[in-house]
Design an enzyme around this catalytic site. Structure first.
Site: not given
Length: 406
Positions: A168, A171, A318, A335
């Protein structure tokens, strides 16, 4: 401080409570049982905190915060020691990006080794990485650890600094709500950290066989090291090294990504907003007036005012967040989105067509090898964020335009 919105998962006598921020998100029964097993250990407490991305893990539940008194559970920290996130905002805007980002993606993949195995290692160590290793003292510190534990392999150190890995790890180039371009990446201490974690987990199991316990240990993965034992101190030294290496790994990788971008894109500068945070680690902290060893297994430190990163899945949003310093969570937050399917189940259930549709807006791999990382394999990130509104506030919302996976 905000009012907490956790649920208590059980009320068993003699077992530390589990405070879980899970309202509106699915949690499998296996994860709940695993959390209870951890909470039942006498050196765990005053309670365990479960984040909204919580799911079954190896050793300990992913998305958990496990405080311990006078002991550490190496398998709870795991083998991806120091795994975490880094992000930086650039002065580039959406309009500065080309219509096709394929060449940008290819340039980054050329500059940063990705994947596991030899293909994910340096053929020749970049000079900047060699300089970083020399100045950091990492090699000298690792030599000192190896001198005490000769069975530890250390040959991956220079081959993997500034590399992504697989699974997982990723970039990404992202756009925020104002159209600013961000670089975000996810990786840890690579093979050396894995070797350290595996080595000490096995030593803790061997040590367990020689202990006389006055309680039931439901899982050998909960084998622990006690403060005051030489092996405990050696583990703290080694895990601290791996966490520092992980941070340097992300910094080195970020340098190479930015180098690739400067070749392909218009001139740009870096903004002052930058974050580099672990989400798989252990450290000594003070909570409620006592010193504790706090293991965050898939959780991010979220002290008041502290910036963190909560990534969504491939193709999902995100978040750059600011901690609210919620004491009940030991100043922590999730997280990421958290898996809702195992990798095997995802490969069985998600079709290539579904994966391509879910990632249509992202320049990324569309092949079967990344099906287990497709958005459908994860919890909805919006629900995860809503469940932890008392832990963090959103500073920036990001959407991926490039995603590179090993």
């Amino acid at each position: 401080m905000s009012t907490s919105h956790y649920e208590l998962l059980h009320a068993d006598e003699g077992v530390a409570p589990v405070k879980a921020w899970i309202r509106g998100v699915p949690v499998d029964e296996g994860a709940k049982r695993q959390l209870r097993n951890i909470a039942a250990l006498p050196h765990v407490g005053p309670w365990v905190a479960a984040m909204p991305d919580v799911h079954l893990g190896k050793g300990a539940t992913v998305g958990s915060v496990v405080p311990t008194r006078g002991a550490i559970i190496p398998a709870a920290v795991g083998v991806d020691i120091g795994c975490g996130m880094a992000a930086v905002r650039t002065t580039l805007r959406a309009q500065d990006l080309p219509d096709s980002l394929a060449r940008v993606r290819a340039a980054i993949e050329h500059c940063v080794p990705v994947g596991n195995g030899r293909g994910g290692e340096h053929r020749r160590l970049p000079d900047s990485h060699a300089t970083r290793l020399a100045k950091s003292g990492l090699a000298t510190r690792l030599d000192a650890i190896h001198a005490k534990h000769r069975k530890l392999r250390t040959d991956k150190l220079d081959k993997q600094i500034g590399t992504l890995g697989g699974g997982n790890h990723f970039i990404e180039l992202c756009l925020d709500e104002a159209g600013a371009v961000w670089v975000m990446l996810h990786s840890g201490s690579r093979g050396t950290g894995n070797l350290i974690g595996s080595y000490f987990i096995e030593l803790a199991r061997i040590k367990l066989e020689k202990r006389t316990l006055g309680f039931h240990l439901p899982d050998k993965d909960l084998a622990f090291l006690l403060e005051g034992e030489p092996l405990f101190d050696d583990y703290v030294e080694a895990v601290g090294w791996a966490q520092d290496y992980a941070r340097h790994n992300r910094e080195a990788m970020m340098d190479r990504v930015l180098h690739a971008m400067r070749i392909q894109l218009p001139k740009f500068q870096l903004d002052k907003t930058a974050v580099n945070c672990h989400h798989n680690y252990v450290q000594r902290e003070q909570h409620f007036g006592e010193p504790l060893w706090v293991t965050r297994k898939g959780a991010v430190s979220a002290r008041e005012g502290e910036l963190g990163i909560i990534p969504g899945s491939m193709g999902a949003r995100s978040y750059i967040v600011r901690g609210k310093g919620n004491a009940d969570s030991f100043h922590s937050c999730s997280h990421g989105a958290g898996r809702v399917m195992s990798r095997a189940e995802a490969r069985r259930s998600i079709t290539l067509k579904q994966h391509r549709e879910a990632t249509a807006h992202v320049e990324c791999r569309k092949d079967a090898a990344v099906i287990d990382e497709s958005p459908a394999a994860y919890k909805p990130i919006e629900a995860v964020m809503a469940a932890q509104a008392d832990l963090v506030e959103v500073v920036h919302t990001l959407r991926q335009v490039v995603c590179i996976k090993g």
